[in-house]
Design a protein around this motif. Structure first.
Motif, short mmCIF file in Angstrom:
data_model
loop_
_atom_site.label_atom_id
_atom_site.label_comp_id
_atom_site.label_asym_id
_atom_site.label_seq_id
_atom_site.Cartn_x
_atom_site.Cartn_y
_atom_site.Cartn_z
N VAL A 80 0.84 -1.20 0.00
CA VAL A 80 0.00 0.00 0.00
C VAL A 80 0.87 1.25 0.00
CG1 VAL A 80 -1.70 1.32 1.33
CG2 VAL A 80 -1.97 -1.15 1.06
N SER A 81 1.93 1.25 0.79
CA SER A 81 2.85 2.39 0.80
C SER A 81 3.45 2.61 -0.58
CB SER A 81 3.98 2.16 1.80
OG SER A 81 3.49 1.99 3.09
N GLY A 82 3.84 1.53 -1.23
CA GLY A 82 4.40 1.63 -2.57
C GLY A 82 3.41 2.20 -3.57
N ILE A 83 2.17 1.76 -3.49
CA ILE A 83 1.14 2.29 -4.41
C ILE A 83 0.97 3.79 -4.18
CG2 ILE A 83 -1.32 2.28 -4.96
CD1 ILE A 83 -1.28 -0.76 -4.34
N LEU A 84 0.90 4.21 -2.93
CA LEU A 84 0.67 5.62 -2.62
C LEU A 84 1.85 6.50 -3.00
CD1 LEU A 84 -1.11 5.25 0.84
CD2 LEU A 84 -2.16 5.72 -1.39
N VAL A 85 3.07 5.99 -2.88
CA VAL A 85 4.25 6.80 -3.15
C VAL A 85 4.73 6.66 -4.59
CG1 VAL A 85 6.69 7.17 -2.54
CG2 VAL A 85 4.99 6.75 -0.75
N LEU A 86 4.79 5.44 -5.10
CA LEU A 86 5.37 5.18 -6.41
C LEU A 86 4.35 5.05 -7.53
CD1 LEU A 86 7.90 2.40 -5.36
CD2 LEU A 86 8.37 4.84 -5.65
N ILE A 94 7.93 -4.05 -7.84
CA ILE A 94 8.82 -4.11 -6.69
C ILE A 94 8.29 -5.12 -5.66
CG2 ILE A 94 9.69 -2.80 -4.71
CD1 ILE A 94 9.82 -0.35 -6.67
N SER A 95 6.99 -5.12 -5.43
CA SER A 95 6.39 -6.10 -4.52
C SER A 95 6.59 -7.52 -5.06
CB SER A 95 4.90 -5.81 -4.35
OG SER A 95 4.29 -6.80 -3.58
N GLY A 96 6.40 -7.68 -6.35
CA GLY A 96 6.62 -8.99 -6.97
C GLY A 96 8.05 -9.45 -6.83
N LEU A 97 8.99 -8.53 -7.02
CA LEU A 97 10.41 -8.88 -6.90
C LEU A 97 10.74 -9.28 -5.46
CD1 LEU A 97 13.18 -9.11 -8.23
CD2 LEU A 97 13.51 -6.66 -7.78
N ALA A 98 10.23 -8.55 -4.48
CA ALA A 98 10.46 -8.91 -3.07
C ALA A 98 9.90 -10.31 -2.79
CB ALA A 98 9.83 -7.88 -2.14
N SER A 99 8.72 -10.59 -3.33
CA SER A 99 8.09 -11.89 -3.11
C SER A 99 8.79 -13.01 -3.86
CB SER A 99 6.61 -11.84 -3.52
OG SER A 99 5.91 -10.94 -2.69
N LEU A 100 9.45 -12.67 -4.95
CA LEU A 100 10.24 -13.65 -5.72
C LEU A 100 11.53 -13.99 -4.98
CD1 LEU A 100 10.39 -15.13 -8.56
CD2 LEU A 100 11.83 -13.21 -9.25
N VAL A 101 12.14 -13.00 -4.36
CA VAL A 101 13.44 -13.17 -3.71
C VAL A 101 13.31 -13.81 -2.32
CG1 VAL A 101 15.35 -11.85 -2.69
CG2 VAL A 101 14.52 -11.27 -4.97
N TYR A 102 12.31 -13.41 -1.55
CA TYR A 102 12.24 -13.80 -0.15
C TYR A 102 12.33 -15.32 0.11
CZ TYR A 102 10.95 -14.38 4.66
OH TYR A 102 10.96 -14.78 5.97
N PRO A 103 11.58 -16.16 -0.59
CA PRO A 103 11.60 -17.59 -0.24
C PRO A 103 12.96 -18.28 -0.37
CG PRO A 103 9.71 -17.11 -1.61
CD PRO A 103 10.57 -15.89 -1.62
N TRP A 104 13.90 -17.70 -1.08
CA TRP A 104 15.17 -18.37 -1.35
C TRP A 104 16.02 -18.59 -0.11
CZ3 TRP A 104 15.98 -20.96 -5.70
CH2 TRP A 104 15.08 -20.70 -6.74
N HIS A 105 15.80 -17.83 0.95
CA HIS A 105 16.56 -18.06 2.18
C HIS A 105 16.22 -19.42 2.80
CE1 HIS A 105 12.91 -17.03 4.35
NE2 HIS A 105 13.47 -17.53 5.42
#
Length: 195
Positions: A80-86, A94-105
């Motif tokens: 929501v912050s990203g939508i309001l600012v960007l 950007i949200s998709g990229l974060a969700s793509l990267v996170y599970p790899w740990h």
């Protein structure tokens, strides 16, 4: 149930999960491709993109395990912050990229590669589509709302958050059904598949 039957169910479930994740990921790439002209960021805005990517990863990482299904995160805050600012397009990728990267740990924790890939594709695709679809829903409502500006802004953000959660729950309800679980197992706050 025999071991062979259980193995067949696990293979079918995993391949169903993987295909579902691949379908969501492909849909997200297509949707982003169509929406890309709406992007506001350029190469000089890398610091804004990096901030929201790190903020997204942080809000995902402070989540907790839900007993029956997956991982509950707080990434809706970053979305929501990203939508309001960007704007919706940049917030979505950007949200998709974060969700793509996170599970790899999870590989360091011994989670099998196929489970990590499936979770990564599913999360990326669903979160990207959630952000794009909810932003489109709320943008369409702005034209019809005849309230004072502050009330209108509040109503639009509230509608966007509700739309995001409904779309998110629908996506995970489908995943739960693919896994052979009861649909009610998906109902929680911002769930992510756990492998």
């Amino acid at each position: 149930m025999s071991d062979e039957a259980a193995a067949m169910i696990r293979r079918t479930s995993w391949s169903g999960e993987f295909l579902y994740g691949l379908l969501l990921f492909t849909g997200a790439i297509i949707a982003l491709g169509l929406a890309l002209p709406g992007s506001r960021l350029d190469a000089t805005d890398w610091h804004e993109a990096a901030f929201f990517l790190l903020f997204g990863l942080f809000t995902i990482s402070i989540g907790y395990e839900q007993p029956k299904f997956g991982y509950v995160s707080f990434d809706r805050v970053a979305q929501v912050s990203g939508i309001l600012v960007l704007g919706p397009v940049d917030a979505a990728w950007i949200s998709g990229l974060a969700s793509l990267v996170y599970p790899w740990h999870r590989l360091r924790k011994g989670v099998p590669l196929k489970s990590v890939v499936s979770a990564s594709l599913t999360n990326c695709g669903l979160m990207t589509l959630v952000v794009l679809a909810a932003a489109c829903c709320s943008r369409g409502s702005a034209v019809r709302c005849r309230s004072p500006p502050r009330a209108r802004a509040f109503a639009i953000v509230l509608l966007m958050i509700v739309a995001m959660q409904v779309i998110n729950e629908g996506g995970f309800m489908a995943l739960v059904r693919i896994r052979g679980q009861a649909a009610r197992d998906s109902l929680s706050c911002s769930t992510r598949p756990r492998s």
